[in-house]
Write a protein that holds these residues in place. Sequence first.
Motif, short mmCIF file in Angstrom:
data_model
loop_
_atom_site.label_atom_id
_atom_site.label_comp_id
_atom_site.label_asym_id
_atom_site.label_seq_id
_atom_site.Cartn_x
_atom_site.Cartn_y
_atom_site.Cartn_z
N MET A 14 0.83 -1.21 0.00
CA MET A 14 0.00 0.00 0.00
C MET A 14 0.86 1.26 0.00
SD MET A 14 -3.20 -0.72 -0.29
CE MET A 14 -3.88 0.90 0.05
N LYS A 15 1.97 1.25 0.72
CA LYS A 15 2.85 2.43 0.76
C LYS A 15 3.34 2.80 -0.64
CE LYS A 15 4.68 1.88 5.42
NZ LYS A 15 5.89 1.57 6.21
N VAL A 16 3.64 1.80 -1.44
CA VAL A 16 4.09 2.05 -2.81
C VAL A 16 2.96 2.69 -3.61
CG1 VAL A 16 4.87 0.98 -4.97
CG2 VAL A 16 5.79 0.18 -2.79
N VAL A 17 1.75 2.15 -3.50
CA VAL A 17 0.63 2.67 -4.27
C VAL A 17 0.24 4.06 -3.78
CG1 VAL A 17 -1.73 2.24 -5.07
CG2 VAL A 17 -0.16 0.32 -4.74
N TRP A 18 0.27 4.29 -2.47
CA TRP A 18 -0.01 5.63 -1.95
C TRP A 18 1.03 6.64 -2.46
CZ3 TRP A 18 -0.86 3.00 3.31
CH2 TRP A 18 -2.23 2.75 3.52
N ALA A 19 2.27 6.24 -2.52
CA ALA A 19 3.33 7.15 -2.95
C ALA A 19 3.29 7.42 -4.45
CB ALA A 19 4.70 6.57 -2.57
N LYS A 20 3.01 6.41 -5.25
CA LYS A 20 3.07 6.54 -6.71
C LYS A 20 1.73 6.88 -7.35
CE LYS A 20 6.98 3.50 -7.53
NZ LYS A 20 7.81 4.08 -8.57
N GLY A 21 0.63 6.65 -6.64
CA GLY A 21 -0.67 6.85 -7.26
C GLY A 21 -0.95 5.69 -8.20
N PRO A 22 -1.76 5.89 -9.21
CA PRO A 22 -2.03 4.76 -10.11
C PRO A 22 -0.72 4.22 -10.70
CG PRO A 22 -3.50 6.59 -10.59
CD PRO A 22 -2.49 7.09 -9.61
N CYS A 23 -0.51 2.93 -10.51
CA CYS A 23 0.71 2.31 -11.03
C CYS A 23 0.43 0.85 -11.36
CB CYS A 23 1.87 2.45 -10.06
SG CYS A 23 1.54 1.90 -8.39
N SER A 24 1.26 0.32 -12.24
CA SER A 24 1.07 -1.06 -12.68
C SER A 24 1.65 -2.03 -11.66
CB SER A 24 1.75 -1.27 -14.03
OG SER A 24 3.16 -1.20 -13.87
N ALA A 25 1.24 -3.28 -11.78
CA ALA A 25 1.80 -4.33 -10.93
C ALA A 25 3.31 -4.39 -11.13
CB ALA A 25 1.15 -5.67 -11.24
N GLY A 26 3.76 -4.23 -12.37
CA GLY A 26 5.20 -4.25 -12.66
C GLY A 26 5.96 -3.17 -11.92
N GLU A 27 5.39 -1.97 -11.86
CA GLU A 27 6.04 -0.87 -11.14
C GLU A 27 6.10 -1.16 -9.64
OE1 GLU A 27 5.04 3.26 -13.33
OE2 GLU A 27 3.26 2.05 -12.82
N PRO B 292 7.74 -11.71 -7.18
CA PRO B 292 6.62 -11.15 -7.95
C PRO B 292 5.27 -11.82 -7.70
CG PRO B 292 8.55 -11.33 -9.35
CD PRO B 292 8.89 -11.99 -8.04
N LYS B 293 5.26 -13.15 -7.57
CA LYS B 293 3.98 -13.85 -7.34
C LYS B 293 3.40 -13.48 -5.98
CE LYS B 293 4.44 -17.82 -10.38
NZ LYS B 293 4.45 -19.27 -10.49
N THR B 294 4.27 -13.29 -5.00
CA THR B 294 3.82 -12.90 -3.66
C THR B 294 3.19 -11.52 -3.72
OG1 THR B 294 5.64 -14.17 -2.69
CG2 THR B 294 4.56 -12.56 -1.27
N ILE B 295 3.82 -10.61 -4.42
CA ILE B 295 3.29 -9.24 -4.55
C ILE B 295 1.94 -9.27 -5.26
CG2 ILE B 295 3.70 -6.97 -5.58
CD1 ILE B 295 6.76 -7.57 -5.15
N LYS B 296 1.82 -10.07 -6.30
CA LYS B 296 0.54 -10.16 -7.01
C LYS B 296 -0.55 -10.74 -6.11
CE LYS B 296 2.40 -10.20 -11.66
NZ LYS B 296 2.58 -10.92 -12.91
N THR B 297 -0.18 -11.67 -5.25
CA THR B 297 -1.13 -12.22 -4.28
C THR B 297 -1.62 -11.12 -3.35
OG1 THR B 297 -0.11 -14.42 -4.38
CG2 THR B 297 -1.44 -13.91 -2.42
N PHE B 298 -0.69 -10.30 -2.86
CA PHE B 298 -1.07 -9.20 -1.98
C PHE B 298 -1.94 -8.18 -2.71
CE2 PHE B 298 2.67 -10.49 0.66
CZ PHE B 298 1.93 -10.83 1.79
N LEU B 299 -1.64 -7.91 -3.97
CA LEU B 299 -2.46 -6.97 -4.75
C LEU B 299 -3.89 -7.50 -4.87
CD1 LEU B 299 0.08 -6.01 -7.56
CD2 LEU B 299 -0.79 -4.51 -5.73
#
Length: 173
Positions: free
Chosen positions: A64-77, A91-98
């Motif tokens: 969430m900190k990444v998304v709050w800081a960057k605003g709309p962003c892709s899973a890759g970012e 990467p799979k872990t991050i996608k699970t969290f997303l």
Amino acid sequence: MAAADGNVIPFGHGKVHAKSGTTVAKNCALTKRDYLCNLLTLTNVIYDAMKKAPRISETEWEVMKVVWAKGPCSAGEIIETLASADPTWHPKTIKTFLNRLARKKALGFRKEGRAYLYRPLVRENECVDAASESFFVRIFGGSLKPMLAHFVERKKLSAEEIRELRELLKHQR
């Protein structure tokens, strides 16, 4: 359709689901009182939804900190940002969290080509407030005095910190 006395307001914006589960059908007419009651109910439903920030785990906070800081962003970012800070992120872990955060309604997303763009649906300060309140109630039973005593006894406060705390307490009266 509005009556000559102006007491009926047309309501033709589709279906509206109120908190109680009632439905206002398309093209029905509401009195001013009905309209205001429905408006208040809908406002309360929206306010309640905003007030109740989803429970976010410690690891989900990092995403969430990444998304709050960057605003709309892709899973890759998001993956690139987290992996560059800590190479143990997979990467799979991050996608699970997303996906979890989207299910919890903390994140929204839209598909753009082959990529998904994620955006926060809750404000960071709302989540901080919810987490702080949860901690405060769970650990200190919702009582401020034991919490303050705990931290003051265990941490050496500077004269400046003591002055700031006194100032905060003075304004609470």
